[in-house]
Design a protein around this motif. Structure first.
Motif, PDB file in Angstrom:
ATOM      1  N   ASN A  72       0.861  -1.184   0.000  1.00 43.93           N
ATOM      2  CA  ASN A  72       0.000   0.000   0.000  1.00 43.93           C
ATOM      3  C   ASN A  72       0.895   1.230   0.000  1.00 43.93           C
ATOM      4  OD1 ASN A  72      -2.266  -1.576   0.089  1.00 43.93           O
ATOM      5  ND2 ASN A  72      -2.740  -1.187   2.237  1.00 43.93           N
ATOM      6  N   ILE A  73       0.600   2.192  -0.849  1.00 44.20           N
ATOM      7  CA  ILE A  73       1.431   3.395  -0.962  1.00 44.20           C
ATOM      8  C   ILE A  73       0.552   4.629  -0.852  1.00 44.20           C
ATOM      9  CG2 ILE A  73       2.957   4.718  -2.475  1.00 44.20           C
ATOM     10  CD1 ILE A  73       3.848   2.098  -3.715  1.00 44.20           C
ATOM     11  N   SER A  74       0.974   5.547  -0.002  1.00 41.23           N
ATOM     12  CA  SER A  74       0.256   6.819   0.139  1.00 41.23           C
ATOM     13  C   SER A  74       1.235   7.961  -0.064  1.00 41.23           C
ATOM     14  CB  SER A  74      -0.412   6.923   1.517  1.00 41.23           C
ATOM     15  OG  SER A  74       0.557   6.834   2.553  1.00 41.23           O
ATOM     16  N   ILE A  75       0.697   9.113  -0.430  1.00 43.99           N
ATOM     17  CA  ILE A  75       1.530  10.286  -0.684  1.00 43.99           C
ATOM     18  C   ILE A  75       0.865  11.510  -0.066  1.00 43.99           C
ATOM     19  CG2 ILE A  75       2.432   9.389  -2.862  1.00 43.99           C
ATOM     20  CD1 ILE A  75       0.480  11.213  -4.301  1.00 43.99           C
ATOM     21  N   GLY A  76       1.595  12.624  -0.111  1.00 50.20           N
ATOM     22  CA  GLY A  76       1.027  13.902   0.331  1.00 50.20           C
ATOM     23  C   GLY A  76       0.537  13.846   1.753  1.00 50.20           C
ATOM     24  N   ASN A  77      -0.739  14.144   1.933  1.00 52.17           N
ATOM     25  CA  ASN A  77      -1.319  14.177   3.277  1.00 52.17           C
ATOM     26  C   ASN A  77      -1.939  12.848   3.675  1.00 52.17           C
ATOM     27  OD1 ASN A  77      -3.438  14.167   1.516  1.00 52.17           O
ATOM     28  ND2 ASN A  77      -4.440  15.998   2.307  1.00 52.17           N
ATOM     29  N   GLY A  78      -1.457  11.744   3.086  1.00 49.71           N
ATOM     30  CA  GLY A  78      -1.971  10.431   3.415  1.00 49.71           C
ATOM     31  C   GLY A  78      -2.914   9.866   2.376  1.00 49.71           C
ATOM     32  N   GLN A  79      -3.049  10.559   1.250  1.00 48.42           N
ATOM     33  CA  GLN A  79      -3.930  10.081   0.199  1.00 48.42           C
ATOM     34  C   GLN A  79      -3.371   8.788  -0.392  1.00 48.42           C
ATOM     35  OE1 GLN A  79      -6.826  10.873  -0.988  1.00 48.42           O
ATOM     36  NE2 GLN A  79      -6.788   9.456  -2.723  1.00 48.42           N
ATOM     37  N   ALA A  80      -4.222   7.751  -0.494  1.00 49.62           N
ATOM     38  CA  ALA A  80      -3.785   6.469  -1.035  1.00 49.62           C
ATOM     39  C   ALA A  80      -3.497   6.593  -2.520  1.00 49.62           C
ATOM     40  CB  ALA A  80      -4.847   5.407  -0.791  1.00 49.62           C
ATOM     41  N   LEU A  81      -2.326   6.123  -2.931  1.00 50.07           N
ATOM     42  CA  LEU A  81      -1.974   6.071  -4.344  1.00 50.07           C
ATOM     43  C   LEU A  81      -2.124   4.643  -4.868  1.00 50.07           C
ATOM     44  CD1 LEU A  81      -0.864   7.781  -6.712  1.00 50.07           C
ATOM     45  CD2 LEU A  81       1.434   7.080  -6.013  1.00 50.07           C
ATOM     46  N   VAL A  82      -1.724   3.678  -4.028  1.00 48.80           N
ATOM     47  CA  VAL A  82      -1.905   2.252  -4.333  1.00 48.80           C
ATOM     48  C   VAL A  82      -2.466   1.581  -3.095  1.00 48.80           C
ATOM     49  CG1 VAL A  82      -0.782   0.080  -4.965  1.00 48.80           C
ATOM     50  CG2 VAL A  82       0.018   2.227  -5.976  1.00 48.80           C
ATOM     51  N   SER A  83      -3.527   0.839  -3.280  1.00 46.06           N
ATOM     52  CA  SER A  83      -4.111   0.061  -2.181  1.00 46.06           C
ATOM     53  C   SER A  83      -4.413  -1.326  -2.716  1.00 46.06           C
ATOM     54  CB  SER A  83      -5.389   0.729  -1.659  1.00 46.06           C
ATOM     55  OG  SER A  83      -5.943  -0.029  -0.597  1.00 46.06           O
ATOM     56  N   GLY A  84      -3.533  -2.263  -2.397  1.00 49.42           N
ATOM     57  CA  GLY A  84      -3.714  -3.614  -2.915  1.00 49.42           C
ATOM     58  C   GLY A  84      -3.626  -3.632  -4.431  1.00 49.42           C
ATOM     59  N   THR A  85      -4.682  -4.123  -5.066  1.00 54.08           N
ATOM     60  CA  THR A  85      -4.703  -4.238  -6.526  1.00 54.08           C
ATOM     61  C   THR A  85      -5.303  -3.002  -7.198  1.00 54.08           C
ATOM     62  OG1 THR A  85      -6.852  -5.365  -6.431  1.00 54.08           O
ATOM     63  CG2 THR A  85      -4.874  -6.748  -6.371  1.00 54.08           C
ATOM     64  N   LYS A  86      -5.568  -1.950  -6.431  1.00 56.30           N
ATOM     65  CA  LYS A  86      -6.160  -0.737  -6.987  1.00 56.30           C
ATOM     66  C   LYS A  86      -5.159   0.416  -6.922  1.00 56.30           C
ATOM     67  CE  LYS A  86     -10.986  -1.799  -5.780  1.00 56.30           C
ATOM     68  NZ  LYS A  86     -12.199  -1.314  -5.057  1.00 56.30           N
ATOM     69  N   SER A  87      -5.170   1.233  -7.967  1.00 57.11           N
ATOM     70  CA  SER A  87      -4.375   2.456  -7.958  1.00 57.11           C
ATOM     71  C   SER A  87      -5.310   3.640  -8.145  1.00 57.11           C
ATOM     72  CB  SER A  87      -3.329   2.433  -9.086  1.00 57.11           C
ATOM     73  OG  SER A  87      -3.947   2.420 -10.354  1.00 57.11           O
ATOM     74  N   PHE A  88      -4.909   4.773  -7.592  1.00 57.41           N
ATOM     75  CA  PHE A  88      -5.743   5.977  -7.634  1.00 57.41           C
ATOM     76  C   PHE A  88      -4.960   7.073  -8.350  1.00 57.41           C
ATOM     77  CE2 PHE A  88      -6.822   3.409  -3.999  1.00 57.41           C
ATOM     78  CZ  PHE A  88      -8.209   3.327  -4.055  1.00 57.41           C
ATOM     79  N   ALA A  89      -5.527   7.558  -9.441  1.00 62.57           N
ATOM     80  CA  ALA A  89      -4.805   8.511 -10.294  1.00 62.57           C
ATOM     81  C   ALA A  89      -4.831   9.919  -9.719  1.00 62.57           C
ATOM     82  CB  ALA A  89      -5.399   8.513 -11.697  1.00 62.57           C
ATOM     83  N   LEU A  90      -3.692  10.594  -9.826  1.00 62.61           N
ATOM     84  CA  LEU A  90      -3.617  12.022  -9.527  1.00 62.61           C
ATOM     85  C   LEU A  90      -3.974  12.800 -10.789  1.00 62.61           C
ATOM     86  CD1 LEU A  90      -0.221  12.114  -7.585  1.00 62.61           C
ATOM     87  CD2 LEU A  90      -2.519  11.857  -6.647  1.00 62.61           C
ATOM     88  N   GLU A  91      -4.280  14.064 -10.639  1.00 64.39           N
ATOM     89  CA  GLU A  91      -4.598  14.911 -11.788  1.00 64.39           C
ATOM     90  C   GLU A  91      -3.855  16.232 -11.670  1.00 64.39           C
ATOM     91  OE1 GLU A  91      -8.660  15.402 -12.982  1.00 64.39           O
ATOM     92  OE2 GLU A  91      -9.249  13.418 -12.238  1.00 64.39           O
ATOM     93  N   ALA A  92      -3.222  16.631 -12.773  1.00 67.12           N
ATOM     94  CA  ALA A  92      -2.649  17.981 -12.846  1.00 67.12           C
ATOM     95  C   ALA A  92      -3.796  18.934 -13.160  1.00 67.12           C
ATOM     96  CB  ALA A  92      -1.578  18.043 -13.920  1.00 67.12           C
ATOM     97  N   MET A  93      -3.970  19.943 -12.342  1.00 65.46           N
ATOM     98  CA  MET A  93      -5.126  20.828 -12.458  1.00 65.46           C
ATOM     99  C   MET A  93      -4.709  22.273 -12.222  1.00 65.46           C
ATOM    100  SD  MET A  93      -6.963  20.069  -8.764  1.00 65.46           S
ATOM    101  CE  MET A  93      -7.993  21.535  -8.828  1.00 65.46           C
ATOM    102  N   ALA A  94      -5.543  23.188 -12.684  1.00 67.47           N
ATOM    103  CA  ALA A  94      -5.303  24.605 -12.419  1.00 67.47           C
ATOM    104  C   ALA A  94      -5.630  24.895 -10.963  1.00 67.47           C
ATOM    105  CB  ALA A  94      -6.157  25.474 -13.336  1.00 67.47           C
TER     106      ALA A  94
END
Length: 541
Positions: A216-238
């Motif tokens: 399991n991998i988290s970044i920033g303020n604890g937001q999950a980036l990888v949780s088991g077999t699922k990944s959560f995409a970040l977005e570059a935004m204005a």
């Protein structure tokens, strides 16, 4: 167990050991490969040997330390690459602003010596044109860097998402492999750990391991980036505060795009880019704008106090852009603010401001570089004055509305010389004669501005520019020193990791000979067993 079975068990064990050693040798240059060792154990109460598996030599503790150090090094490397460009630009003795400021005030000295001389008047216009063009060029360069950072953030976010997706996929494949074969898939584990190491170079990560070995991998303020077999995409935004600025967001469970604070990232290339932009690029652009506004306002005030060649009141000599104000994208009202510089800009700073509205506190003005609340105004106020600016409120803000005020961010890009007619230069002062052709009193006053504390009421133009150059130079030196130290630590940790997990060809060559002899000795056992059997059969005959 017969002597034949014992010998065969030795042959099998030797084959596995030879295979493992051969795999180590062939992967000596494979990135992320961890040396493997065959585990041998006694078989069934002393009857032969068995292979208990192939274990990779991997230390999670050392790998975690190395990844953290790599993240820090990548951040400093990204910072150093960017700040060096600004340092080289500002410190250039020929392309910098210092010689152009000196030339501009020298032309004023020539004008004061011969106020009616057309050549002296044209010389002032020429040096003013050159000076303002250089301000604009610097601002264009820094603005291009802002756009470049935006693009790099987008690229890094794409790479982070791609790597996270691969890690989640490997979590799945590793779990399936364990379930199907009951063995540990070392090659997949190596690939996953290599991806984690690469991810650490992009962003600071927090790794936790589930009971089944899934990452399991988290970044920033604890937001999950990888949780088991699922990944959560970040977005570059204005940015919601400044639409010209690219930041990072993520989709929550309800599908809403949430914005990370820029301070949420410190490590990796992403953290380095954001820290550089926040600490150095924004500050330098604001300081350069402050210098441009101070020059324009101070010079204009004195120029308008004099009279031109025809005896008419002097006009504004320089023009620059007024402050920029953005309404936060999350505001719920249509209210907006407009800002303009006061005649007295001694209170002008090289900082942006955030204006927050609440019914209870009214308008609260926070200086962004320090986080200090510098002013408060009643909820019903229609005009706010702070930081050398007058800010007008248009409409009625809603509870919690925010506004970003950038006094000097692009001011240098709008600096230009308004006087192109030599007769409009106000070199004289009104003495009632209706002509200023031979009067140099205002030219002398304009020249004396070189030694006046026009910038923030505490520094001359040259001193302020020298401060900008010195600040960037000092920060660049600090970053370079920190980078060298961090890279040294990273190399030490990499050497430690390689001492345990890396492949040593000399060691593996020795193992190859050792296990070859082991195989031959095991074959000899079978040969001896056959000889004994033949002898026994001969006796029976």
């Amino acid at each position: 167990m017969s002597i034949f079975s014992i010998g065969v068990s030795g042959l099998n064990a030797a084959q596995v050991a030879l295979s493992t050693t051969s795999n180590n040798i062939t992967n000596v240059y494979t990135d992320g490969y961890n040396r493997q060792v065959t585990l041998l154990g006694e078989n069934n109460l002393g009857n032969g040997v068995q292979s208990n598996g192939v274990q990779r030599q991997f230390s999670l503790f050392v790998a975690t330390q190395l990844n953290q150090s790599t993240s820090n090094s990548s951040a400093l490397q990204a910072y150093e690459t960017q700040i060096t460009q600004i340092d080289n630009l500002l410190a250039d003795s020929e392309a910098g602003l210092s010689p152009l400021l000196q030339s501009f005030f020298s032309s004023l000295q020539d004008l004061a010596s011969a106020p009616s001389d057309p050549a002296a008047r044209q010389g002032l216009i020429g040096t003013a044109d050159t000076l303002t063009a250089q301000f604009r060029a610097f601002d264009d360069y820094l603005n291009d860097m802002q756009q470049g950072v935006n693009g790099q953030i987008e690229d890094v976010v794409f790479q982070i998402n791609n790597t996270a997706e691969q890690i989640a996929m490997l979590n799945r494949e590793i779990g399936l492999a364990k379930a199907k074969t009951g063995t540990v898939p070392n090659s997949l584990l190596d690939q996953r750990d290599q991806l984690v190491a690469e991810l650490s170079g992009m962003v600071d990560v927090d790794l936790t391991i589930q009971d089944g070995g899934s990452y399991n991998i988290s970044i920033g303020n604890g937001q999950a980036l990888v949780s088991g077999t699922k990944s959560f995409a970040l977005e570059a935004m204005a940015s919601s505060a400044d639409p010209t600025r690219t930041v990072v967001g993520y989709r929550d469970g309800a599908g809403n795009l949430r914005e990370f604070s820029e301070t949420a990232f410190e490590g990796g290339e992403l953290g380095g880019l954001m820290t550089f932009r926040r600490e150095t690029l924004d500050k330098t652009q604001n300081q350069l704008g402050q210098l441009a506004v101070s020059l324009a306002q101070g010079f204009n005030a004195q120029h308008m106090a004099g009279v031109d060649y025809e005896g008419n009141p002097g006009q504004a000599f320089f023009a620059t852009t007024q402050p920029t104000v953005y309404s936060n994208a999350n505001n719920t009202s249509n209210a907006y603010l407009e800002a303009e510089f006061l005649a007295d800009v001694s209170g002008l700073t090289a900082s942006d401001y955030t204006v927050k509205y609440t019914a209870a506190d009214g308008y609260m003005v926070t200086r962004n570089d320090t986080g200090e609340v510098v002013e408060t105004f009643a909820a019903g106020a229609s005009s706010l004055e702070f930081g050398g600016m007058s800010v007008t409120v248009n409409g009625t803000p809603a509870e919690g509305d925010r506004f970003l005020v950038q006094p000097t961010k692009r001011a240098a890009g709008g600096l230009e010389n308004l006087i192109q007619d030599t007769s409009l230069i106000a070199a004289g002062q009104d003495d009632g004669s209706g002509t200023g052709s031979g009067d140099n009193r205002n030219a002398l006053a304009l020249q004396n501005l070189q030694n006046s504390a026009l910038v923030g009421g505490v520094a001359t133009l040259s001193q302020a520019y020298a401060s900008i150059v010195g600040d960037v130079g000092n920060r660049a030196n600090v970053v370079q020193v920190n980078l060298a130290a961090q890279q040294g630590l990273t190399e030490q940790l990499r050497a430690l990791q390689q001492s345990e997990s890396g492949v040593n060809l000399d060691e593996e060559a020795a193992n190859l000979i050792r296990f070859q002899q082991y195989y031959q000795a095991s074959a000899k056992i079978i040969e001896v067993g056959a000889t004994v059997l033949d002898t026994l059969l001969g006796l029976d005959a």
